[in-house]
Design a protein around this motif. Structure first.
Motif, short mmCIF file in Angstrom:
data_model
loop_
_atom_site.label_atom_id
_atom_site.label_comp_id
_atom_site.label_asym_id
_atom_site.label_seq_id
_atom_site.Cartn_x
_atom_site.Cartn_y
_atom_site.Cartn_z
N PRO A 22 40.42 53.30 40.05
CA PRO A 22 41.16 52.22 40.73
C PRO A 22 40.68 50.85 40.27
CG PRO A 22 39.53 53.19 42.20
CD PRO A 22 39.54 54.04 40.96
N ALA A 23 41.62 49.96 40.17
CA ALA A 23 41.25 48.59 39.83
C ALA A 23 40.51 47.98 41.01
CB ALA A 23 42.50 47.78 39.52
N THR A 24 39.39 47.32 40.76
CA THR A 24 38.61 46.70 41.82
C THR A 24 38.72 45.19 41.72
OG1 THR A 24 36.62 46.75 40.42
CG2 THR A 24 36.97 48.61 41.91
N PRO A 25 38.85 44.53 42.87
CA PRO A 25 38.94 43.07 42.84
C PRO A 25 37.60 42.46 42.43
CG PRO A 25 38.77 43.84 45.10
CD PRO A 25 38.93 45.07 44.24
N GLN A 26 37.68 41.27 41.92
CA GLN A 26 36.48 40.54 41.51
C GLN A 26 36.43 39.21 42.25
OE1 GLN A 26 36.68 40.08 37.24
NE2 GLN A 26 35.71 42.06 36.85
N SER A 27 35.24 38.72 42.42
CA SER A 27 35.08 37.36 42.96
C SER A 27 33.91 36.70 42.25
CB SER A 27 34.86 37.37 44.47
OG SER A 27 33.59 37.91 44.78
N THR A 28 33.99 35.40 42.19
CA THR A 28 32.96 34.61 41.52
C THR A 28 32.16 33.83 42.56
OG1 THR A 28 34.32 34.39 39.55
CG2 THR A 28 32.53 32.81 39.81
N GLU A 29 30.87 33.82 42.39
CA GLU A 29 30.00 33.10 43.32
C GLU A 29 28.87 32.44 42.52
OE1 GLU A 29 27.35 33.92 47.37
OE2 GLU A 29 28.36 35.58 46.36
N VAL A 30 28.56 31.22 42.89
CA VAL A 30 27.44 30.51 42.26
C VAL A 30 26.30 30.46 43.26
CG1 VAL A 30 26.66 28.36 41.23
CG2 VAL A 30 28.99 29.16 40.82
N ILE A 31 25.15 30.99 42.88
CA ILE A 31 23.97 31.04 43.73
C ILE A 31 22.83 30.36 43.01
CG2 ILE A 31 22.37 32.52 45.01
CD1 ILE A 31 24.55 34.71 44.94
N ASP A 32 22.32 29.29 43.61
CA ASP A 32 21.22 28.53 43.00
C ASP A 32 21.54 28.14 41.56
OD1 ASP A 32 19.80 28.68 45.36
OD2 ASP A 32 18.60 30.40 44.73
N GLY A 33 22.79 27.75 41.32
CA GLY A 33 23.19 27.28 40.00
C GLY A 33 23.53 28.36 38.99
N ILE A 34 23.43 29.62 39.38
CA ILE A 34 23.72 30.74 38.47
C ILE A 34 25.05 31.37 38.88
CG2 ILE A 34 22.96 32.99 37.61
CD1 ILE A 34 20.09 32.05 38.15
N LYS A 35 25.93 31.55 37.91
CA LYS A 35 27.26 32.11 38.19
C LYS A 35 27.21 33.63 38.12
CE LYS A 35 32.08 31.90 36.59
NZ LYS A 35 33.00 31.26 35.63
N PHE A 36 27.80 34.27 39.15
CA PHE A 36 27.90 35.73 39.20
C PHE A 36 29.36 36.12 39.40
CE2 PHE A 36 23.67 34.68 40.72
CZ PHE A 36 22.85 35.60 40.07
N ILE A 37 29.78 37.19 38.69
CA ILE A 37 31.10 37.78 38.91
C ILE A 37 30.87 39.15 39.54
CG2 ILE A 37 33.24 38.58 37.85
CD1 ILE A 37 32.76 36.52 35.62
N LYS A 38 31.37 39.34 40.76
CA LYS A 38 31.08 40.55 41.52
C LYS A 38 32.33 41.41 41.64
CE LYS A 38 30.33 38.15 45.01
NZ LYS A 38 30.05 37.47 46.28
N SER A 39 32.13 42.72 41.64
CA SER A 39 33.20 43.66 41.96
C SER A 39 32.56 44.91 42.50
CB SER A 39 34.06 43.97 40.73
OG SER A 39 33.30 44.64 39.74
N GLY A 40 33.36 45.76 43.09
CA GLY A 40 32.84 47.01 43.64
C GLY A 40 33.24 47.19 45.09
N PRO A 41 32.78 46.32 46.00
CA PRO A 41 33.16 46.47 47.41
C PRO A 41 34.66 46.28 47.62
CG PRO A 41 31.24 45.04 47.18
CD PRO A 41 31.77 45.26 45.81
N ARG A 42 35.20 47.00 48.60
CA ARG A 42 36.61 46.81 48.92
C ARG A 42 36.86 45.43 49.51
NH1 ARG A 42 35.87 52.01 50.98
NH2 ARG A 42 35.85 51.21 53.12
N VAL A 43 35.88 44.95 50.27
CA VAL A 43 35.97 43.61 50.86
C VAL A 43 34.95 42.72 50.18
CG1 VAL A 43 35.79 42.25 52.96
CG2 VAL A 43 36.71 44.59 53.07
N LEU A 44 35.43 41.73 49.46
CA LEU A 44 34.53 40.85 48.72
C LEU A 44 34.18 39.64 49.57
CD1 LEU A 44 36.08 41.03 45.15
CD2 LEU A 44 33.81 41.81 45.85
N LEU A 45 32.88 39.48 49.80
CA LEU A 45 32.36 38.38 50.61
C LEU A 45 31.21 37.72 49.87
CD1 LEU A 45 32.15 40.25 54.05
CD2 LEU A 45 33.90 38.61 53.37
#
Length: 278
Positions: A22-45
């Motif tokens: 299944p295609a999983t949604p992605q979200s982008t988050e910047v933490i302490d100046g570092i960019k992360f692209i997250k996927s996996g959880p059904r609910v992205l927070l």
């Protein structure tokens, strides 16, 4: 030759696996100046929202397993530091000047009035909910000493200062002759107050707690549902610094929200019968 024979079946297997994944949604988050692209959880927070839930679960488990007496033993070095901190504030403060940490919250609940919340907050269910009221809460044990007067023993971090204390005279309505610094707040029909006394054997009064509750018409805030407002103040000698007071302001807001949400849940599930329903 062997590789060429395997290539077609392997490609077909990979194609099927890819189609089934299944295609999983992605979200982008910047933490302490570092960019992360997250996927996996059904609910992205945001990461901190996941971590906060895990921290709450871990803290509640540890607090429950240790129990009040275990927490007192474990945190004794912190408690002794807090005793020294508060005695220093008392010694450096004027005998007649007080400052307060204040927090006010309005919430809109489907099943709860100000009277309901006030009654719940003085019930055993409030002590039970204390562990989850704030990460700095450890335990609260309350007993009625006379009509309208409660005594509580509390281990709690106020502004990062882990304090073991009692409130021996939490009175409804407040004794404003005894606690002259309290605001009148005539718009709040439900009020209670009491002294915060160190449990180190000195009976030193290091603060005064004042909690007020009222109903709020929803239309004042563009809401169809009426709400309740909780206004909490903790008064200290004037030697306390504003950094400490700011930490307490934040603590108070978290505590009011979490406790009022638990009160609403206890009413909804039938664990608490509110006065307005009797």
């Amino acid at each position: 030759m062997i590789f060429s024979k395997l290539a077609a079946p392997l490609a077909a297997i990979l194609a099927v696996a890819t189609a089934q994944r299944p295609a999983t949604p992605q979200s982008t988050e910047v933490i302490d100046g570092i960019k992360f692209i997250k996927s996996g959880p059904r609910v992205l927070l945001p990461k901190d929202e996941y971590e906060l839930k895990f921290a709450r679960d871990a803290l509640n488990r540890l607090k429950t397993r240790l129990g009040p007496d275990g927490l007192l033993d474990l945190l004794q070095p912190d408690i002794q530091e807090a005793d020294a901190f508060w005695h220093d504030i008392i010694d450096k403060s004027s005998s007649s000047l007080y400052v307060s940490a204040d927090g006010r919250v309005i919430g809109f609940f489907p099943n709860m009035t100000a009277l309901d919340f006030a009654a719940w907050s003085q019930s055993p269910l409030a002590d039970k909910a204390n562990n989850a009221a704030n990460p700095e809460h450890y335990f609260k044990r309350t007993e009625e000493v006379s009509p309208g007067v409660l005594r509580a023993e509390i281990l709690e971090g106020w502004g990062g200062v882990t304090t073991h204390f009692t409130v021996p005279d939490y009175t409804t309505p407040p004794d404003k002759e005894k606690h002259g610094m309290l605001r009148e707040l005539p718009e709040f029909p439900i009020q209670a107050a009491g002294s915060k006394v160190l449990a180190d054997g000195t009976d030193a009064v290091f603060g005064v707690l004042h909690i007020s509750v009222r109903d709020v018409p929803g239309e004042e805030h563009g809401e169809e549902q009426d709400g309740i407002e909780v206004y909490a103040s903790v008064w200290y000698g004037d030697a306390i610094d504003d950094d400490h007071l700011e930490a307490e302001r934040q603590h108070i807001v978290v505590e009011i929200i979490n406790m009022s949400m638990q009160a609403q849940k206890d009413i909804e599930n039938g664990d608490f019968k509110p006065p307005t329903a009797q």
